[in-house]
Scaffold this motif. Structure first.
Motif, PDB file in Angstrom:
ATOM      1  N   ASP A 194     -84.193 -52.875   6.266  1.00 24.74           N
ATOM      2  CA  ASP A 194     -83.678 -54.092   6.892  1.00 24.74           C
ATOM      3  C   ASP A 194     -84.782 -54.899   7.553  1.00 24.74           C
ATOM      4  OD1 ASP A 194     -81.163 -53.424   6.101  1.00 24.74           O
ATOM      5  OD2 ASP A 194     -80.448 -52.732   8.057  1.00 24.74           O
ATOM      6  N   TYR A 195     -85.730 -54.213   8.195  1.00 25.89           N
ATOM      7  CA  TYR A 195     -86.755 -54.965   8.923  1.00 25.89           C
ATOM      8  C   TYR A 195     -87.625 -55.786   7.978  1.00 25.89           C
ATOM      9  CZ  TYR A 195     -89.605 -50.820   7.721  1.00 25.89           C
ATOM     10  OH  TYR A 195     -90.244 -49.804   7.065  1.00 25.89           O
ATOM     11  N   THR A 197     -86.344 -57.019   4.778  1.00 25.55           N
ATOM     12  CA  THR A 197     -85.473 -58.050   4.195  1.00 25.55           C
ATOM     13  C   THR A 197     -85.015 -59.056   5.240  1.00 25.55           C
ATOM     14  OG1 THR A 197     -83.556 -56.615   4.535  1.00 25.55           O
ATOM     15  CG2 THR A 197     -84.672 -56.457   2.420  1.00 25.55           C
ATOM     16  N   ASN A 198     -84.913 -58.637   6.520  1.00 29.26           N
ATOM     17  CA  ASN A 198     -84.470 -59.572   7.564  1.00 29.26           C
ATOM     18  C   ASN A 198     -85.484 -60.680   7.822  1.00 29.26           C
ATOM     19  OD1 ASN A 198     -82.093 -58.206   7.958  1.00 29.26           O
ATOM     20  ND2 ASN A 198     -82.819 -57.032   9.729  1.00 29.26           N
ATOM     21  N   SER A 199     -86.751 -60.470   7.388  1.00 26.42           N
ATOM     22  CA  SER A 199     -87.776 -61.484   7.656  1.00 26.42           C
ATOM     23  C   SER A 199     -87.961 -62.450   6.499  1.00 26.42           C
ATOM     24  CB  SER A 199     -89.115 -60.795   7.961  1.00 26.42           C
ATOM     25  OG  SER A 199     -89.549 -60.048   6.825  1.00 26.42           O
ATOM     26  N   ASN A 203     -83.026 -64.716   3.789  1.00 29.27           N
ATOM     27  CA  ASN A 203     -82.140 -63.940   4.655  1.00 29.27           C
ATOM     28  C   ASN A 203     -82.208 -64.375   6.115  1.00 29.27           C
ATOM     29  OD1 ASN A 203     -81.413 -62.351   2.444  1.00 29.27           O
ATOM     30  ND2 ASN A 203     -83.086 -60.888   2.820  1.00 29.27           N
ATOM     31  N   ASN A 204     -83.263 -65.106   6.472  1.00 29.41           N
ATOM     32  CA  ASN A 204     -83.427 -65.527   7.866  1.00 29.41           C
ATOM     33  C   ASN A 204     -83.934 -66.959   7.879  1.00 29.41           C
ATOM     34  OD1 ASN A 204     -83.791 -65.697  10.617  1.00 29.41           O
ATOM     35  ND2 ASN A 204     -85.267 -64.023  10.769  1.00 29.41           N
ATOM     36  N   ALA A 210     -84.822 -60.727  14.341  1.00 25.81           N
ATOM     37  CA  ALA A 210     -83.637 -60.037  13.816  1.00 25.81           C
ATOM     38  C   ALA A 210     -83.776 -58.543  14.077  1.00 25.81           C
ATOM     39  CB  ALA A 210     -83.479 -60.304  12.318  1.00 25.81           C
ATOM     40  N   TRP A 211     -82.664 -57.921  14.414  1.00 25.79           N
ATOM     41  CA  TRP A 211     -82.649 -56.483  14.697  1.00 25.79           C
ATOM     42  C   TRP A 211     -82.002 -55.749  13.537  1.00 25.79           C
ATOM     43  CZ3 TRP A 211     -84.837 -53.930  18.771  1.00 25.79           C
ATOM     44  CH2 TRP A 211     -85.324 -54.734  19.801  1.00 25.79           C
ATOM     45  N   SER A 212     -82.643 -54.699  13.126  1.00 28.51           N
ATOM     46  CA  SER A 212     -82.100 -53.891  12.030  1.00 28.51           C
ATOM     47  C   SER A 212     -81.049 -52.932  12.569  1.00 28.51           C
ATOM     48  CB  SER A 212     -83.222 -53.083  11.365  1.00 28.51           C
ATOM     49  OG  SER A 212     -83.661 -52.048  12.234  1.00 28.51           O
TER      50      SER A 212
END
Length: 743
Positions: A194-195, A197-199, A203-204, A210-212
């Motif tokens: 997640d850490y 893909t969240n960046s 996705n962002n 963003a917190w995983s």
């Protein structure tokens, strides 16, 4: 003389009074204890809920500060990294990159082992297949410089700090894991977490921190959550700054709450569990509260998972203004707050028993003190009642006993100025009055005994006269009953005799005389006359028919005379039956009720035929009765005869007499005689069995009365029922299978 009063009372007044007062006081104590418990429980609940709400707000702010601090660190590092990238030349970056890293045989580029200390220095990791160009190296070295300069200062509240490149590389500083770079596998699945893909921009798009979710790091084998903040330069994603927070540290901080007995839970809105003090994450995939299907990660027992799901559903269903919730199915209170930055739900769970136990303890103290006070108060009251009430009353009891035995000299304490003193004075006056009246009563009794003897002699004389009158009335009633029953049978005798007379008158005797004269005239040529003469040929057929006619008429006449004989015998039996009322009772014998019913119908057959009455029989099989069959026959004859006269009011074609017999119980037989005649008015149903009562002008009112008496003598009952005039009547005779003397 009345019975003497017991010398000792059965129950002590003091004891009884104490018991009643003790029960009342105990009830008051119990109610006080209950009200104290309810008051304390409500007070503790209100205080605990306020404290719980305050605690969750404070804990939420404390935990929230960690996440907000991480975001502030990211903003600082993001600015520092961007400035360092701009100030660092690619030539210097390339030279330093060569000195700091080495390409290993597994295809990865890592920090050189010589002189590398992971507790103080950041480490490089470029994954296999990634070829860093000059600009890429520039970013990696800039990240290294930023972590060397600022990284150690940022590790006070987080486990590590790293800067990740979207091409597949990162620089990390994790003093507690100094060999993290060396332990990382060359095919580390960086792109799946997640850490990472969240960046990504898709996705962002807001490009914010963003917190995983919770995940198990495959290198350190530690559960953690990660905050990642992307860095874009001129619209291009060049790096991602991240912090890791270890779940075991987060759980250690949140496992205990400020409220005694409470515990804390953290989960995301999508159902992923972050921390729980009793449910430990197993495996490699985080637990989702909403995903309970086969193949999903499972932790704890089914009851614990269901409990956690109820907490999640209750929290998610709350309104924004609610911070304290109730979970009645589990007896718990929930206080919740959203953690800023992460959007996680921080929930403090307080079991209701944590409130009830102190309330019960306080109520127990109230109960114990109340019971102790009750025992002391009852002891004092017992002494007072015994000295001031029980002993004076015992003296009154002894005085009453002496008066009951005729001793009117009693001594009581009349010096007291209270109610008992007044009672003692009144008791003395009463004893004197009773003594005076006792003497007067004795004198009156002596005169009364003489008058009683005189009245007794007079009553004996009157009794003898009444007995003689009753005997005469009984004889008259018996004679009336005999005449009524004999009259019924004589009617049948008369009918049978008249029918026999009609049969004899109808015999063809004159025709026999004429035939004899004719044969005498033709005596000389009798054979020729019988064979050739027209009249002679009819002689033999005539004689044959005459013989048959005479036999038939003779047989019917004999049958009628037999009936006359039976009726005459029944008359004798009735007379003997009534005579036996004044003698020894007739011996009981087995009786067939079907035969008795048929005999009763035969006795009334002439009248039934004359009145054109149709008879229906519904006779069930019943056992033989051990009874006086002549009394039973008399009852049945009277009932059938009455029904016959009652049917005169109905049209001839509708007259029907129904006889029904069945077993009404294990030891009783029920016979019904029902007609559809004139019926009985309701006000007459209770009078028809009285002596002399009748509804017919020619009746005498003795039949039903004598039948009811006979049914009682047989141990049975005779009752009547009718729906009213014109609705017919039913007489019900119930008889025991054995007479009362045999049971």
């Amino acid at each position: 003389m009345p019975n003497s009063i017991p010398s000792r009372p059965r129950a002590s007044l003091a004891r009884a009074t104490l018991l009643k007062m003790g029960m009342r006081i105990a009830l008051v104590i119990a109610l006080s204890t209950l009200f104290s418990y309810l008051h304390l429980f409500n007070t503790l609940r209100d205080q605990s809920l306020v404290q719980l709400e305050r605690s969750v707000v404070e804990r939420g702010q404390r935990e929230e500060s960690i996440f907000l601090l991480a975001e502030d660190h990211h903003a600082f590092l993001k600015k520092a990294l961007q400035e360092r990238i701009q100030s660092l030349s690619q030539e210097e970056a390339a030279s330093r990159f060569e000195r700091l890293t080495v390409q290993l045989p597994d295809g990865t580029i890592r920090s050189r082992p010589e002189g590398f200390d992971g507790t103080k220095m950041p480490g490089f990791m470029v994954f296999r297949g990634v070829s860093p160009n000059a600009e890429f190296r520039q970013r990696l070295v800039a990240a290294y410089d930023v972590l060397v300069q600022h990284g150690p200062l940022l590790l006070t509240r987080v486990a590590d700090t790293y800067i990740m490149m979207p091409e597949g590389a990162f620089v990390t500083l994790w003093p507690d894991r100094p060999t993290y770079i060396q332990d990382t596998e060359p095919d580390f699945p960086l792109y799946t977490f997640d850490y990472f893909t969240n960046s990504l921009p898709q996705n962002n798009p807001q490009r914010r921190t963003a917190w995983s979710g919770a995940f198990l790091d495959p290198v350190s084998n530690v559960w953690m959550v990660t905050a990642s903040t992307p860095l874009d330069v001129e619209g291009r994603h060049v790096a991602t700054i991240g912090h890791d927070i270890l779940l075991n540290e987060l759980m250690a901080r949140t496992a205990k709450g400020h409220v005694p007995g409470a515990y804390n839970v953290i989960f995301r809105d999508d159902g992923q569990l972050i921390t729980h003090p009793e449910l430990k994450l197993d495996g490699t995939v985080a637990y989702n509260i909403l995903d309970a299907g086969p193949g999903s990660t499972q932790i704890g027992s089914p009851e614990q998972r269901a409990h956690l799901r109820h907490i999640f559903e209750r929290v998610m269903a709350r309104t924004s203004a609610q911070s304290v919730l109730e979970l009645p199915e589990h007896g718990e209170y929930l206080a919740t707050i959203r953690l800023g930055g992460t959007g996680w739900n921080f929930v403090t769970v307080l079991p209701e028993k944590e409130l009830t136990v102190p309330a019960l303890l306080a109520a127990r103290y109230v109960l114990v003190f109340g019971l102790a006070s009750l025992v002391l108060e009852l002891a004092i009251m017992f002494w007072v009642l015994r000295e001031q009430i029980s002993r004076p009353l015992l003296n009154f009891t002894h005085a009453t006993e002496r008066i009951a035995t005729g001793n009117f000299q009693v001594q009581l304490d009349t010096r007291r100025q209270d109610e008992l003193g007044q009672l003692a004075q009144s008791f003395g006056l009463m004893a004197d009055e009773v003594q005076r009246r006792e003497e007067a009563l004795r004198q009156a009794n002596e005169g009364l005994e003489q008058r009683v003897d005189e009245r007794t002699r007079e009553l004996k004389d009157v009794h003898r006269q009444l007995v003689q009158v009753a005997r005469q009335a009984g004889r008259a009633e018996v004679a009336t009953s005999v005449l009524h029953n004999v009259g019924n049978v004589l009617n049948s005798v008369h009918t049978s005799a008249m029918l026999a007379k009609e049969r004899l008158v109808g015999l063809q005797v004159d025709d026999v005389g004429q035939l004899a004269t004719l044969l005498e005239e033709r005596r000389d040529d009798l054979a020729t006359f019988l064979t050739q003469d027209e009249r002679g040929r009819h002689v033999m057929p005539f004689l044959s028919g005459l013989g048959q006619h005479l036999r038939k008429e003779t047989h019917e006449a004999v049958s009628l005379l037999d009936e006359v004989g039976r009726y005459t015998e029944h008359i004798g039996t009735i007379v003997k039956l009534q005579q036996n009322y004044t003698r020894a009772p007739r011996l009981n014998e087995p009786a067939n009720l079907v035969e008795l019913l048929e005999d009763a119908l035969r006795i009334n057959s002439a009248g039934l035929t004359r009145h054109e009455v149709r008879v229906e029989r519904h006779l069930s099989s019943v056992p033989q009765l051990l009874t006086d069959k002549h009394k039973v026959l008399m009852i049945l004859v009277n009932l059938i005869s009455n029904s016959k006269y009652a049917l005169d009011a109905a049209p001839a074609e509708q007259r029907c007499l129904t006889l029904r017999m069945e077993a009404s119980a294990a030891d009783r037989v029920r016979i019904e005689v029902r007609d559809n005649g004139m019926g009985i008015a309701p006000e007459l149903l209770t009078r028809i069995f009285q002596h002399g009562f009748t509804t017919r002008e020619e009746g005498h009112g003795f039949g039903l009365h004598s039948s009811a008496l006979a049914a009682q003598e047989l141990g049975g009952t005779l009752t009547a029922h009718s729906d009213g005039p014109g609705c017919g009547a039913t007489f019900i005779l119930e008889l025991p299978c054995t007479p009362p003397e045999a049971t």
